[in-house]
Design a protein around this motif. Structure first.
Motif, PDB file in Angstrom:
ATOM      1  N   THR A  77      41.911  42.503  40.234  1.00 48.13           N
ATOM      2  CA  THR A  77      40.695  41.704  40.236  1.00 48.13           C
ATOM      3  C   THR A  77      40.315  41.310  38.815  1.00 48.13           C
ATOM      4  O   THR A  77      40.743  41.915  37.835  1.00 48.13           O
ATOM      5  N   ASN A 104      35.125  45.474  43.390  1.00 50.00           N
ATOM      6  CA  ASN A 104      33.760  45.952  43.166  1.00 50.00           C
ATOM      7  C   ASN A 104      33.223  46.580  44.441  1.00 50.00           C
ATOM      8  O   ASN A 104      33.466  46.088  45.539  1.00 50.00           O
ATOM      9  N   GLU A 105      32.479  47.673  44.287  1.00 49.25           N
ATOM     10  CA  GLU A 105      31.993  48.408  45.462  1.00 49.25           C
ATOM     11  C   GLU A 105      31.039  47.588  46.326  1.00 49.25           C
ATOM     12  O   GLU A 105      30.838  47.886  47.504  1.00 49.25           O
ATOM     13  N   ARG A 106      30.475  46.527  45.763  1.00 51.32           N
ATOM     14  CA  ARG A 106      29.572  45.665  46.538  1.00 51.32           C
ATOM     15  C   ARG A 106      30.309  44.518  47.224  1.00 51.32           C
ATOM     16  O   ARG A 106      29.683  43.714  47.917  1.00 51.32           O
ATOM     17  N   THR A 107      31.612  44.433  47.021  1.00 52.31           N
ATOM     18  CA  THR A 107      32.405  43.362  47.623  1.00 52.31           C
ATOM     19  C   THR A 107      33.048  43.876  48.913  1.00 52.31           C
ATOM     20  O   THR A 107      33.829  44.829  48.883  1.00 52.31           O
ATOM     21  N   TYR A 131      38.942  50.370  45.880  1.00 54.06           N
ATOM     22  CA  TYR A 131      37.648  50.385  45.217  1.00 54.06           C
ATOM     23  C   TYR A 131      37.594  51.412  44.081  1.00 54.06           C
ATOM     24  O   TYR A 131      36.539  51.591  43.486  1.00 54.06           O
ATOM     25  N   GLN A 134      39.188  51.420  37.829  1.00 58.06           N
ATOM     26  CA  GLN A 134      38.138  50.914  36.941  1.00 58.06           C
ATOM     27  C   GLN A 134      38.686  50.072  35.788  1.00 58.06           C
ATOM     28  O   GLN A 134      37.928  49.411  35.082  1.00 58.06           O
TER      29      GLN A 134
END
Length: 262
Positions: A77, A104-107, A131, A134
């Motif tokens: 990503t 990203n954890e919100r994706t 996820y 990093q």
């Protein structure tokens, strides 16, 4: 005959006071000392610029279709275009499975489906999401877990053209036995801001080149140190998390989330 007052014929001319001060203030060895001190910095600067020019020259400037199909596709990503290109390769049949690493954890999966509405079914059936990674080190650790859990022997590696050299260096360390086909994503256009867009891209390229140098030095030193100098990514990620760094902390301490191929 008595010489005339003020007659200086036959006498050596005395240096002026300013000349005397200058001769005393600038010792003969100072210029040579400055040259000796500055020469190494000049050589390092020339070497850096030459290496950076070689780095830029090595980058792909156009996207090229892979020469052959592989067992899997991995995409790191860092931009929507990377994910779109990777899913398009999956839809075209270049591989049967895709890993998107560093999500990203919100994706959510639904968010990714909206990026490529024409390939929603491929996102649903054939895409794994990571996820946990990093950074690029963590990406390589997660890719190693995914590849080994599925028994893959070949990969298409999708990321931006400037990020590809560092990514391949990390993957060659983590998966030396796997055949890797690079797919360079090339950003289209120069952007709306003209000079500032160009300056930002130059800063990005210099930063990436410095990171690439750091990775190359680290891997070279690890090679000199032998097996004890290598981190856990080359041996199945079984050592403690602090060995492989923050980018693969979770990958080193948790079981693989990727189901084995049946």
């Amino acid at each position: 005959m008595t010489p005339m007052s003020g007659d200086t014929r036959g006498r050596p001319e005395r240096p002026s006071a300013s000349q005397v001060v200058m001769q005393r203030d600038v010792p003969w060895w100072r210029g040579r000392f400055v040259m000796i001190v500055l020469a190494p910095f000049a050589l390092v600067g020339v070497a850096f610029l030459a290496g950076f020019a070689s780095f830029l020259f090595s980058l792909e400037h156009a996207e090229r279709a892979p020469a052959t199909s592989t067992d899997g596709i991995v995409v790191l990503t860092g931009g929507a275009q990377r994910i779109e290109d990777a899913i398009e390769l999956l839809a075209k049949g270049y591989a049967g499975r895709l890993l998107i690493t560093g999500v990203n954890e919100r994706t959510s999966r639904e968010t990714i489906k909206r990026l490529t509405p024409g390939q929603r079914e491929f996102v649903e059936c054939c895409v794994d999401l990571d996820y946990r990674a990093q950074n690029t080190v963590g990406n390589a650790a997660e890719i190693a877990l995914w590849v080994r859990s599925r028994g893959f022997t070949s990969l298409i590696v999708v990321t931006s053209n400037y990020h590809l050299p560092r990514t391949l260096a990390e993957l060659d360390e983590a998966l030396p036995e796997i055949r890797k086909i690079p797919y360079a994503v090339v950003a289209s256009g120069r952007g709306p801001d003209g000079f500032w867009s160009l300056a930002a891209r130059a800063k990005l390229l210099v930063s990436e080149y410095i990171k690439y140098i750091a990775v190359s030095v680290r891997l070279r030193v690890a090679g000199w140190l032998g097996p004890h100098g290598r981190n856990s990514r080359s041996t199945g990620i079984t050592e403690p998390a602090d060995v492989c760094g923050p980018g693969c902390r979770l990958a080193a301490t948790a079981p693989s989330p990727y189901p084995e191929a049946r």
